[in-house]
Design a protein around this motif. Structure first.
Motif, PDB file in Angstrom:
ATOM      1  N   THR A 177       0.860  -1.185   0.000  1.00  0.00           N
ATOM      2  CA  THR A 177       0.000   0.000   0.000  1.00  0.00           C
ATOM      3  C   THR A 177       0.896   1.234   0.000  1.00  0.00           C
ATOM      4  N   HIS A 178       0.666   2.132  -0.947  1.00  0.00           N
ATOM      5  CA  HIS A 178       1.598   3.246  -1.141  1.00  0.00           C
ATOM      6  C   HIS A 178       1.031   4.581  -0.685  1.00  0.00           C
ATOM      7  N   ILE A 179       1.942   5.541  -0.552  1.00  0.00           N
ATOM      8  CA  ILE A 179       1.535   6.912  -0.230  1.00  0.00           C
ATOM      9  C   ILE A 179       2.008   7.803  -1.373  1.00  0.00           C
ATOM     10  N   GLY A 180       1.061   8.428  -2.067  1.00  0.00           N
ATOM     11  CA  GLY A 180       1.434   9.262  -3.209  1.00  0.00           C
ATOM     12  C   GLY A 180       1.140  10.730  -3.010  1.00  0.00           C
ATOM     13  N   THR A 192      -2.846  14.992   0.411  1.00  0.00           N
ATOM     14  CA  THR A 192      -4.120  15.721   0.379  1.00  0.00           C
ATOM     15  C   THR A 192      -5.281  14.812  -0.002  1.00  0.00           C
ATOM     16  N   SER A 193      -5.084  13.518   0.111  1.00  0.00           N
ATOM     17  CA  SER A 193      -6.167  12.580  -0.147  1.00  0.00           C
ATOM     18  C   SER A 193      -6.679  12.642  -1.586  1.00  0.00           C
ATOM     19  N   GLN A 194      -5.728  12.791  -2.518  1.00  0.00           N
ATOM     20  CA  GLN A 194      -6.125  12.979  -3.916  1.00  0.00           C
ATOM     21  C   GLN A 194      -5.727  11.836  -4.837  1.00  0.00           C
ATOM     22  N   CYS A 195      -4.745  11.017  -4.470  1.00  0.00           N
ATOM     23  CA  CYS A 195      -4.122  10.170  -5.489  1.00  0.00           C
ATOM     24  C   CYS A 195      -4.608   8.727  -5.470  1.00  0.00           C
ATOM     25  N   GLY A 196      -5.061   8.229  -4.355  1.00  0.00           N
ATOM     26  CA  GLY A 196      -5.579   6.865  -4.308  1.00  0.00           C
ATOM     27  C   GLY A 196      -4.524   5.768  -4.278  1.00  0.00           C
ATOM     28  N   ALA A 197      -3.247   6.123  -4.141  1.00  0.00           N
ATOM     29  CA  ALA A 197      -2.204   5.087  -4.092  1.00  0.00           C
ATOM     30  C   ALA A 197      -2.359   4.226  -2.838  1.00  0.00           C
ATOM     31  N   CYS A 198      -3.107   4.748  -1.869  1.00  0.00           N
ATOM     32  CA  CYS A 198      -3.201   4.133  -0.552  1.00  0.00           C
ATOM     33  C   CYS A 198      -4.488   3.327  -0.355  1.00  0.00           C
ATOM     34  N   VAL A 199      -5.251   3.115  -1.429  1.00  0.00           N
ATOM     35  CA  VAL A 199      -6.575   2.507  -1.245  1.00  0.00           C
ATOM     36  C   VAL A 199      -6.465   1.052  -0.781  1.00  0.00           C
TER      37      VAL A 199
HETATM   38  S1  FES Z   1      -1.892   8.775  -0.336  1.00  0.00           S
HETATM   39 FE1  FES Z   1      -2.819   9.978  -1.866  1.00  0.00          FE
HETATM   40  S2  FES Z   1      -4.914   9.591  -1.472  1.00  0.00           S
HETATM   41 FE2  FES Z   1      -3.968   8.509   0.092  1.00  0.00          FE
END
Ligand code: FES
Ligand code: FES
Lengths: 165, 796
Positions: A36-39, A42-49
């Protein structure tokens, strides 16, 4: 520090976390689930879903403590124990829906939820709209959309109804 | 096993680990005893640092150290080096002001590192960094190109007069002036190439480690670990190569932004040595926005002289370009040798003269971003071509066709230094016109109008240059590096193969395509081929991946090494089969004696090479392990035609790409599936630049687009399906014939999109519109251009 019990990929954990620890930090730093990644911040990228009790959520936007008693599935928990990939993973590979692979875990987790939430069919337009919360900088999304469309019949065990096309 | 060689759309070998969440990105790496660095950055564009009070931060819980620029200086570290030197028109070298690892005395852009806190946890480091008290004296900031060159402008660097980094030119000014003197028409266009933030999805990260023997290891998000080892070891830390290992494991996208040697790499490596503990730093996205090198940021004036028939006679270009506050590693070459040398485009314009002035501003450094200089050149030319067609009443397709370099003119020497080896611009144009159904557009325009939407179509016929080379030429142009590539082909005793390559994959799929080349040339199944990259301890000194060079240069090095393996294998086979080496043929993994049925498989030869009992030991060394360095003879020149259709919503001015067709000439294709993906991804970035992306600074140099909430990234719903085709001619000077495909999408697409937007707005009298063509800009045009009595759109 507060105590937290939860299940991740079928395994139960009891851990101590700071109140401010995010679910994604728990997964990556405490449980070593670095798939699970952090991109973004600001809760915009969804890398962490990931999935929490079966629904996709951005794990950077949830405190670890909010997952008390929950069942969490991450990208590491998708394949069968014998290594057989989930149909969504399989279709991502088949349709070249990943390049650098960084957005991929979040994309796959979002895509599975999207397909599950559309049991009556899923149009290309709905797929593109449904990916609103996931950024990919590599693929231009074309092949991601194809992969998700191809996974729908595999996950629902039937052809996409004609009306949904 | 199906066909796996050159030309097969083999599914990627690397996907298994990525899909299972088992990738190994830098932030996934944790070393025992690791500490965490947090960097406090300038929150203002330009200020003198009067003092930094570190006491409270140093005493905060979990903190091990606080370092400022003074500590770095005290340890005798060097500044961050620049890898390319441009010379001014008068022959003097460019201005090259110091680029400290951590700011000393002054901060020069929002994001400039001011201090670093190292603590037990990331959170502890971050909390403590808030306790740093920094006493600034604000100075006037220079935010943009115009301000930088204005009379009496503030200076970004003492000693860099007028903020000019260099004032450079190329081409024959006299010939151009003469041609303008006799021109029937001159068409002039001013245009801006908007500033972009690369935004690879993986934020940069670095982990420094130091062992008891005094050896350093740096794990870093890099496209070229050897380049980082050289720059950081030799210029910054003064550590010899033998004591410094740089590992760039799985890297989550680069697009140029991970080529450069960044301060954080030096900080964690140096701090690990000082504290005798591993130190990790990972950028938060807001740090990516203010510390990753940005791209583009040009303002240009272009003028074309034409004769009565519409033939291009001469092109004159003046460009002002932004270097940001400091010189990033390869910044100076981007607006010169990667931009102005491409200004011939696909046209036989006989005379070209370009002047490029590079300036410093109080903004993040600007360097190569996907395409690097070539998108700026193709945008200028392809917008200009459309404006010429419009101003002179010619058909935009025929105008282009008429001025194309003829098919039989290759090799073609342009007036701006480059010599194109091959190409057929008519073929890519015709292929794209057909695939995009250009002829059927009017029908689609009517359908859109019936829905209340304006529809436009636009094209670009572009060229680019990849695999920048040869080394001695780039050296004479100011490169402080060689631009060859290296590969080792290691055939193991039982016939499996390791490829050690100096190229680096951060999404390009080398583990697959490079294995396919081995499958094709050595007949080894790709499952038995391992591709190793990204670790200076495992691979020979290679130059890495950028400028679409991996296949054209790195792949060529592989072919050269494979040829050596085959040549040696033939001698071993000749010995084993008691024949002469000249009579040995190698095909499909077998060495055979010509005209007989005697043969030996590659694995038999490799076994003999490592167990040399029966072996020509007098004349041949044991082993089957060959390395080749390949220095290309020339650049490669991919090109093609991109056609875009947009629809504009009447009420909002929102332009949406509804069809996109790219037909490119990229030379030999190894894996068509991967090529399509590369082109689609590049087009997405080009559409992003054309319609939504823009890095905005306020007049003082504060970054306004510092997060994904302010900087618009293309999302799935912003893009259509992207149709990709190829019409290839072969590169004539490398053994694969490949030209490169990583950047074509981002180079060819922006002008096609803008040309389509302007075509859609044909009733509003728009001649030009700067990128990004946002709804606001389009809507304003539609309001301003709306004439009373002109036909309303169907749905209104
Ligand atoms: S890390 Fe970008 S939305 Fe969660
Ligand atoms: S595959 Fe690289 S960001 Fe999506």
């Amino acid at each position: 520090m507060p105590q937290l019990s939860l299940t991740v990929n079928g395994k139960s954990h009891a851990v101590e976390v700071e109140g401010r620890t995010l679910l994604v930090e728990l997964l990556r730093e405490k449980l070593g689930l670095t798939g699970t990644h952090i991109g973004c911040d600001t809760s915009q990228c969804g890398a962490c879903v990931v999935h929490v009790d079966g629904r996709s959520i951005k794990s950077c936007t949830m405190l670890a403590l909010q997952a008390e008693g929950a069942s969490v599935t991450t990208i590491e928990g998708l394949a069968k124990p014998d290594g057989t990939l989930h149909p969504m993973q399989e279709m991502f590979r088949e349709h070249h829906a990943l390049q650098c692979g960084f957005c991929t875990p979040g994309m796959v987790m979002s895509a599975i939820d999207l397909v599950q939430m559309h049991p009556d069919g899923l149009t290309e337009h709905e797929i593109r709209e449904g990916l609103e919360g996931n950024l990919c900088r590599c693929t231009g999304y074309h092949n991601i959309v194809k992969a998700i469309a191809a996974a729908w019949p595999l996950m629902h065990g039937k052809q996409v109804p004609a009306a949904a096309e | 096993m199906g066909f796996e060689g050159i030309g097969a759309s083999v599914r990627r070998k690397e996907d298994g680990r990525f899909l299972a969440g088992r990738g190994n990105y830098v932030d996934d790496i944790n070393r025992p005893g690791q500490l965490y660095a947090f960097i406090r950055r300038a929150d203002r564009p330009h200020a003198r640092i009067r003092g930094i009070d570190t006491a409270a931060a140093a005493m905060a819980p979990g903190v091990h150290a606080v370092f400022t620029g003074k500590d770095i200086e005290a340890d005798g570290l060097g500044g961050l080096p620049c890898g390319w030197q441009i010379h001014n028109k008068d022959g003097t070298p460019m201005a090259e002001p110091p680029h400290p690892v951590i700011a000393v005395g002054k901060v020069r852009h929002v994001g400039d590192p001011v201090a670093v806190v190292i603590a037990e946890t990331r959170q502890a480091a971050k909390d403590a960094a808030e306790r740093l008290v920094i006493d600034y004296e604000d100075l006037p900031g220079i935010a943009n190109l115009r301000q930088a060159v204005a009379q009496g402008a503030a200076q970004v660097h003492d000693g860099v007069a007028g903020n000019i980094c260099y004032d450079w030119h190329i081409g024959d000014k006299d010939a151009v002036d003469a041609a303008f003197g006799r021109a029937a028409t001159v068409v002039k266009l001013d245009l801006t190439n908007n500033r972009l933030v690369p935004n690879a999805m993986e934020p940069r990260s670095a982990v420094g480690d130091h062992d008891a023997a005094g050896d350093y290891t740096l794990y870093t998000t890099s496209q070229n670990p050897h380049v980082i080892r050289l720059l950081m070891g030799a210029f910054v830390l003064h550590v010899p190569e033998s004591k410094l290992r740089v590992v760039a494991p799985d890297v989550g996208g680069g697009f140029g932004s991970k080529i450069y040697h960044y301060a954080e790499e030096a900080i964690v490596t140096w701090a690990a040595g000082k504290l005798k503990r591993p130190v990790k730093w990972t950028a938060e996205r807001n740090e990516s926005f203010m510390s990753d090198a940005h791209g583009r940021d040009h303002e240009s004036t272009a003028e074309m002289a034409l004769d009565e028939q519409g033939n291009f006679l001469a092109l004159r270009v003046r460009t002002l370009c932004n270097m940001g506050a400091y010189l990033s590693t390869f910044a100076p070459c981007v607006p010169t040798y990667l931009y102005a040398t491409l200004l011939a485009g696909v046209y036989r314009t006989p005379a070209i003269y370009a002047e490029v002035k590079a300036v410093f501003t109080n903004t993040v450094p600007v360097d190569a971003y996907r395409g690097a200089g070539r998108p700026e050149a193709s945008y200028l030319l392809e917008r200009l071509a459309d404006v010429i067609a419009r101003d002179t009443g010619r058909d935009r397709v025929e105008l282009r066709r008429q001025n194309f370099i003829p098919k039989d003119a290759f090799p073609y020497q342009t007036p701006v230094a480059l010599q194109y080896d091959s190409g057929d611009y008519f073929a890519t144009l015709d292929g794209a016109l057909k695939a995009a159904d250009w002829a059927g557009f009017e029908e689609r325009r009517k359908q859109s109008a019936a829905k209340g939407k304006l529809r436009g179509i636009g094209m670009s016929t572009y060229i680019e240059a990849c695999g920048i080379a040869p080394s001695h030429v780039v050296g004479s142009l100011g490169a402080r590096a060689g631009l060859y590539e290296v590969a080792t082909i290691r055939v193991h005793p039982t016939g499996s193969v390791s490829v050690l390559t100096g190229s680096h994959s951060h999404g390009q799929g080398h583990e697959t395509t490079f294995a396919q080349i081995v499958a094709e040339k050595l007949g080894v199944p790709i499952a038995q081929v391992e591709v190793v990259h990204g670790d200076t301890q495992k691979i020979p000194f290679g130059m890495g991946t950028y400028g679409s060079r991996s296949l054209a240069v790195g792949g060529s090095a592989m072919v050269k090494a494979i040829d050596k393996v085959v040549a040696k294998g033939k001698r071993i086979a000749a010995h084993l089969m008691e024949a002469s080496a000249e009579d040995i043929e190698f095909k499909d993994g077998k060495f055979s004696v010509a005209g007989t049925d005697r043969s030996k498989a590659l694995a038999e030869i490799s076994l003999a090479a490592y167990v040399p009992h029966n072996y020509p030991i007098e004349e041949l060394e044991p082993g089957l392990d060959e390395t080749a360095f390949y220095d290309p003879k020339n650049f490669t020149f991919p090109g093609g035609c991109h056609i875009c259709e947009v629809e504009i919503e009447g009420d909002s001015g929102m332009a949406r790409v509804v069809r996109f067709t790219a037909v490119d000439d990229i030379g030999r294709v190894i894996n068509p599936m991967i090529v399509e993906g590369q082109v689609q991804g590049g087009v997405a970035q080009g559409v992003g630049q054309a319609l939504m992306e823009n890095a905005v600074y306020d007049a003082n140099g504060q970054l306004l687009t510092g997060s994904f909430m302010d900087y618009t990234m293309p999302r799935a719903e912003d893009l259509p399906d992207i149709t990709v085709g190829t019409e290839s001619t072969m590169c004539t000077h490398n053994p694969l014939g490949s030209k490169g495909c990583g950047e074509v999408g981002a180079i060819g697409s922006p002008p096609a999109v803008i040309n389509a937007v302007i075509d859609a707005l044909r009733d509003y009298g728009v001649r030009h519109l700067d990128m990004p063509a946002t709804p606001e800009k389009i809507w304003s045009i539609m309001q301003g251009g709306m004439q009373p009595g002109r036909p309303a759109m169907a749905a209104e």
